[in-house]
Design an enzyme around this catalytic site. Structure first.
Site: not given
Length: 436
Positions: A185, A253, A309
């Site tokens: 990430e 995300k 994440c």
């Protein structure tokens, strides 16, 4: 104050469980099942109440129980929470018996027998329900771990050095035959929407002959009339490159970290505690439009999921990617925030459950570790040490051609919803018993 505030969230669930257990005591039949259903209800609530914070729900305690992990392909991690509480509740009378004294031994023995029978049945079910081991063709995959300290990660003075570190790791991976190279990430301290960086990583893909999945900042133009303070919206993104086509996909995300990537109720908090609000974040990230798998062109094309994440904590989110046709999970994360604590290993265990739930392998790339390969049964096959620079390369089996996703991937949290209904039923029985 942040860790204390975060601890209050699971503590509230534990307090509600204790209150519910005390209220149900002596009022319902099958109290062990009532307690197990209540715990699962609260574990599931932690996945969405106040945007959700399902860190280390109870089922993850079984992450190394290979026999029991087969349940997750049907029930998700919530089946493991249920099994843990059920056996513990059945053992409770034995713990209260105070030992095998003549007066207490019959109850003590019966409790052990019931708990033992439940333990045996649950493990047999786990073995029988586990997804088949057979897999499709293998792909040689590398995960990179640049080990960039959080304190310098976004420093302009470190930007070029960081990129050079990851380029060197990618070349090492390609020298070991990697066909797909996964970066963590925000491995790139900038946006690959910028033409110079975009060209640089497209060239790296051509040079290495490998597909690349790279974590970086995504940009999009703010719509007219939006409340954005700047002309661009910022995203936490993964960028996918192929040697033939350059940039082919960007995934943004969708589930952001409250107080880390956006400030809830910013307009209110900035009036009340402006220095704190500004200190947390001057500008919120923007969530992506939809949860989805992505396709990397090739012969044959490769369908992968790239949960970023925090998204890896949410079973339903990852299973929707699996249901969307993902043959492989690519978990990219930056765990440098956690320091030298147990948190990186806890996060690894939670990621492993996503593989077990969906019956597919995970390649996990973490900035400072733990990077790992996890098989379709949720077993960690290889992992790095934390706070060391390096990489892992392995031949990773893909989902079998023509196979369907697991029952959990197709049907979602049906087991958790069944526990909600069971909890409501036990509560109704308790109210009726109280009135009579």
């Amino acid at each position: 104050l942040a860790p204390l505030a975060m601890a209050c969230y699971p503590a509230a669930a534990s307090a509600l469980f204790c209150a519910g257990a005390a209220w149900l005591k002596g009022r319902v039949p099958a109290p062990a099942f009532a307690l197990a259903a209540l715990w699962v209800t609260l574990d599931h609530a932690r996945s969405f109440v106040l945007s959700g914070f399902p860190w280390a729900t109870l089922g993850y305690a079984q992450h190394e129980n290979a026999a029991l992990l087969g349940l997750t392909a049907w029930t998700g991690v919530y089946g493991l929470s249920f099994a843990t509480v059920l056996v513990a509740a059945l053992l409770l009378p034995a713990a209260r018996g105070g030992g095998p004294r003549p007066a207490s031994f019959p109850g003590w023995r019966a409790a052990l027998l019931r708990a033992g029978a439940a333990l045996l049945v649950l493990h047999l079910l786990g073995v029988l329900l586990a997804p088949p081991r057979g897999a499709g063709p293998s792909l040689r995959v590398a995960v990179l771990q640049g080990n960039i300290e959080q304190g310098v990660k976004w420093s302009p003075d470190w930007a070029e050095r960081t990129i050079s570190i990851y380029q060197a790791l990618a070349r090492r991976a390609a020298a070991q035959g990697a066909e797909l190279i996964v970066f963590p990430e925000t491995a790139v301290p900038g946006s690959l929407d910028a033409p110079e960086l975009l060209a640089r990583f497209a060239a790296l893909s051509r040079e290495t002959g490998a597909k690349l999945v790279v974590g970086a900042v995504g940009l999009s133009i703010a719509p007219p009339g939006s409340a954005a303070e700047q002309p661009y919206l910022y995203h936490d993104s993964s960028f996918s490159f192929t040697p033939e086509d350059g940039l082919v996909e960007r995934y943004d995300k969708t589930h952001l970290v409250p107080f880390g990537e956006y400030l809830p109720l910013r307009a209110v908090l900035e009036r009340v505690i402006e220095p704190l609000a500004r200190g947390i974040s001057n500008l919120d990230l923007t969530p992506g439009a939809t949860v989805r798998a992505i396709t990397l062109p090739g012969e044959p094309p490769l369908r992968v999921a790239t949960p970023i994440c925090y998204e890896l904590l949410f079973p339903d989110l990852v299973r929707r990617m699996s249901k969307d046709g993902a043959e492989l999970l690519l978990g990219i994360t930056n765990d440098a925030w956690y320091g030298a604590t147990g948190a990186p290993y806890q996060f690894l265990a939670m990621t492993a459950l996503r593989s077990a739930e969906n019956g597919i392998w995970t390649a996990r790339a973490a900035n400072t570790g733990v990077s790992a390969f996890i098989d379709e049964r949720g077993r960690v096959r290889a992992q790095t040490k934390i706070f060391e620079r390096g990489l892992l390369v392995a031949d990773v089996p893909l989902r079998r051609p023509g196979s369907t996703p697991t029952f959990y991937a197709r049907r979602g949290d049906w087991f958790a919803f069944a526990c909600w209904l069971a909890t409501a039923g036990f509560a109704a029985l308790a109210l009726r018993t109280r009135r009579t």
